[in-house]
Design a protein around this motif. Sequence first.
Motif, mmCIF file in Angstrom:
data_model
loop_
_atom_site.group_PDB
_atom_site.id
_atom_site.type_symbol
_atom_site.label_atom_id
_atom_site.label_comp_id
_atom_site.label_asym_id
_atom_site.label_seq_id
_atom_site.Cartn_x
_atom_site.Cartn_y
_atom_site.Cartn_z
ATOM 1 N N ASP A 5 0.814 -1.219 0.000
ATOM 2 C CA ASP A 5 0.000 0.000 0.000
ATOM 3 C C ASP A 5 0.840 1.258 0.000
ATOM 4 O O ASP A 5 0.553 2.225 -0.669
ATOM 5 C CB ASP A 5 -0.900 0.032 1.255
ATOM 6 N N ALA A 6 1.870 1.213 0.813
ATOM 7 C CA ALA A 6 2.605 2.451 1.052
ATOM 8 C C ALA A 6 3.937 2.502 0.306
ATOM 9 O O ALA A 6 4.763 3.347 0.581
ATOM 10 C CB ALA A 6 2.832 2.617 2.548
ATOM 11 N N SER A 7 4.163 1.577 -0.652
ATOM 12 C CA SER A 7 5.444 1.638 -1.351
ATOM 13 C C SER A 7 5.473 2.849 -2.265
ATOM 14 O O SER A 7 4.473 3.214 -2.870
ATOM 15 C CB SER A 7 5.696 0.356 -2.149
ATOM 16 N N VAL A 8 6.640 3.464 -2.356
ATOM 17 C CA VAL A 8 6.776 4.653 -3.206
ATOM 18 C C VAL A 8 6.748 4.215 -4.664
ATOM 19 O O VAL A 8 7.496 3.331 -5.060
ATOM 20 C CB VAL A 8 8.107 5.377 -2.904
ATOM 21 N N ASP A 9 5.869 4.830 -5.467
ATOM 22 C CA ASP A 9 5.822 4.490 -6.888
ATOM 23 C C ASP A 9 6.818 5.378 -7.634
ATOM 24 O O ASP A 9 6.485 6.462 -8.107
ATOM 25 C CB ASP A 9 4.406 4.674 -7.446
ATOM 26 N N TYR A 10 8.075 4.891 -7.720
ATOM 27 C CA TYR A 10 9.130 5.713 -8.322
ATOM 28 C C TYR A 10 8.892 5.927 -9.820
ATOM 29 O O TYR A 10 9.313 6.931 -10.378
ATOM 30 C CB TYR A 10 10.506 5.083 -8.088
ATOM 31 N N SER B 81 11.541 3.008 9.042
ATOM 32 C CA SER B 81 11.137 3.688 10.265
ATOM 33 C C SER B 81 9.648 3.528 10.462
ATOM 34 O O SER B 81 8.905 3.351 9.511
ATOM 35 C CB SER B 81 11.484 5.182 10.141
ATOM 36 N N GLU B 82 9.214 3.590 11.706
ATOM 37 C CA GLU B 82 7.775 3.627 11.972
ATOM 38 C C GLU B 82 7.187 4.930 11.436
ATOM 39 O O GLU B 82 6.031 4.991 11.043
ATOM 40 C CB GLU B 82 7.513 3.520 13.475
ATOM 41 N N ASP B 83 7.992 5.970 11.435
ATOM 42 C CA ASP B 83 7.585 7.251 10.859
ATOM 43 C C ASP B 83 7.793 7.160 9.354
ATOM 44 O O ASP B 83 8.920 7.155 8.862
ATOM 45 C CB ASP B 83 8.437 8.378 11.447
ATOM 46 N N ARG B 84 6.703 7.069 8.614
ATOM 47 C CA ARG B 84 6.828 6.828 7.184
ATOM 48 C C ARG B 84 6.714 8.111 6.356
ATOM 49 O O ARG B 84 6.505 8.059 5.150
ATOM 50 C CB ARG B 84 5.780 5.795 6.766
ATOM 51 N N SER B 85 6.888 9.248 7.012
ATOM 52 C CA SER B 85 6.692 10.510 6.304
ATOM 53 C C SER B 85 7.759 10.756 5.222
ATOM 54 O O SER B 85 7.519 11.527 4.301
ATOM 55 C CB SER B 85 6.684 11.676 7.299
ATOM 56 N N TRP B 86 8.909 10.091 5.333
ATOM 57 C CA TRP B 86 9.960 10.299 4.328
ATOM 58 C C TRP B 86 9.447 9.975 2.920
ATOM 59 O O TRP B 86 9.909 10.542 1.936
ATOM 60 C CB TRP B 86 11.196 9.446 4.643
ATOM 61 N N LYS B 87 8.461 9.069 2.868
ATOM 62 C CA LYS B 87 8.035 8.604 1.543
ATOM 63 C C LYS B 87 7.278 9.658 0.752
ATOM 64 O O LYS B 87 7.247 9.616 -0.477
ATOM 65 C CB LYS B 87 7.195 7.337 1.691
ATOM 66 N N SER B 88 6.677 10.614 1.447
ATOM 67 C CA SER B 88 5.913 11.618 0.710
ATOM 68 C C SER B 88 6.833 12.521 -0.109
ATOM 69 O O SER B 88 6.432 13.068 -1.127
ATOM 70 C CB SER B 88 5.068 12.453 1.676
ATOM 71 N N ALA B 89 8.092 12.638 0.307
ATOM 72 C CA ALA B 89 9.027 13.502 -0.421
ATOM 73 C C ALA B 89 9.936 12.724 -1.369
ATOM 74 O O ALA B 89 10.619 13.309 -2.195
ATOM 75 C CB ALA B 89 9.877 14.297 0.575
ATOM 76 N N ALA B 90 9.947 11.391 -1.250
ATOM 77 C CA ALA B 90 10.955 10.618 -1.968
ATOM 78 C C ALA B 90 10.694 10.564 -3.467
ATOM 79 O O ALA B 90 9.570 10.429 -3.919
ATOM 80 C CB ALA B 90 10.994 9.192 -1.412
ATOM 81 N N SER B 91 11.756 10.685 -4.244
ATOM 82 C CA SER B 91 11.691 10.433 -5.681
ATOM 83 C C SER B 91 12.967 9.707 -6.057
ATOM 84 O O SER B 91 13.875 9.576 -5.240
ATOM 85 C CB SER B 91 11.565 11.750 -6.449
ATOM 86 N N SER B 92 13.054 9.221 -7.295
ATOM 87 C CA SER B 92 14.328 8.677 -7.725
ATOM 88 C C SER B 92 15.282 9.850 -7.913
ATOM 89 O O SER B 92 14.866 10.999 -7.982
ATOM 90 C CB SER B 92 14.162 7.875 -9.013
ATOM 91 N N GLY B 97 13.999 11.314 0.205
ATOM 92 C CA GLY B 97 13.027 11.559 1.258
ATOM 93 C C GLY B 97 13.667 11.733 2.618
ATOM 94 O O GLY B 97 13.059 12.252 3.541
ATOM 95 N N VAL B 98 14.917 11.254 2.731
ATOM 96 C CA VAL B 98 15.640 11.394 3.989
ATOM 97 C C VAL B 98 16.529 12.639 3.912
ATOM 98 O O VAL B 98 16.587 13.445 4.814
ATOM 99 C CB VAL B 98 16.505 10.140 4.264
#
Lengths: 166, 126
Positions: A5-10, B81-92, B97-98
């Motif tokens: 669900d929460a995997s980043v869609d790169y 991490s239990e804090d998954r907020s890094w993923k909202s900013a992550a891109s290739s 995100g970190v």
Amino acid sequence: MNAPDASVDYIARTREQYDSLGYPPYLWAERPDTPPWSPITRPLAESTVALLGSGGGYNRGQVAFHWKDDTGIRLLPSNQPASDVRVTHFAYDLEPARADPNIVFPLDRLNDLVEEGFIGGLASQSIAFMGGIYSVRRAEEELTPAILDAVEALAEDIDLALLVPV
Amino acid sequence: MSLVARALEAVGVPTLTLTAAYSITASANPPRAAYVEMPLGYTAGRPGDREFQLNLLRKALTLGVAIETPGTIVDTGVRWSEDRSWKSAASSGLNNGVISAEGDTRQERVDTPQYQSEDDRLAAEA
């Protein structure tokens, strides 16, 4: 598994980013057919594992990878500490990996797993390359044959190749 | 990396591909893959955290070698991490995100060797 669900869609994020920057779309490799398959014949505790990493690892004394579709490989002794491994790549943040190369090239941890008997052994050499190759054709025609030759040339018969991308 | 896995498997070498990028791996479809929820650049664990790294590899190997259907990606359950907020900013690219960056986050692709240090360059050219 379905996509977590929460995997980043790169793929989607890169598409959006390229669009916003006015770049032509990046072409991801798509292989929807059933992949080739070689059965695993031994338990892990009896298996010789080969490490392959695409994080751009090299050793002091070796020529470092360049960043424009370098399709070369580097052979690194598996019995050296991971701290001897250098890394170079244009598309991930190098600082943490330079502080602890195990996070992209887990030599120390695989040696730990051999010591505790979790895996049978580690191939005497590990294989490093720089995976940021934008041409799928060059990856398949240049990099892949070099890797196949290197695996073939390893002193040990390999029961499992562990591939670590970045 | 998945293409390398497919090529190895075709010549008789069993493979397991670790992945922190589910969509990219699913597209290229390697024989066996193990997913870890980690930022790009940290596929095999947190820096300096031996137990985290060992746990990640044990889980990936155990679940990976148990795959019976070609093209399977197993979820190791390993999480950055239990804090998954890094993923909202992550891109290739360099923004994982970190360590955040914006715009075109890749470094320029240059065709000369890119050494970790000047000392490495001198050693290689000696």
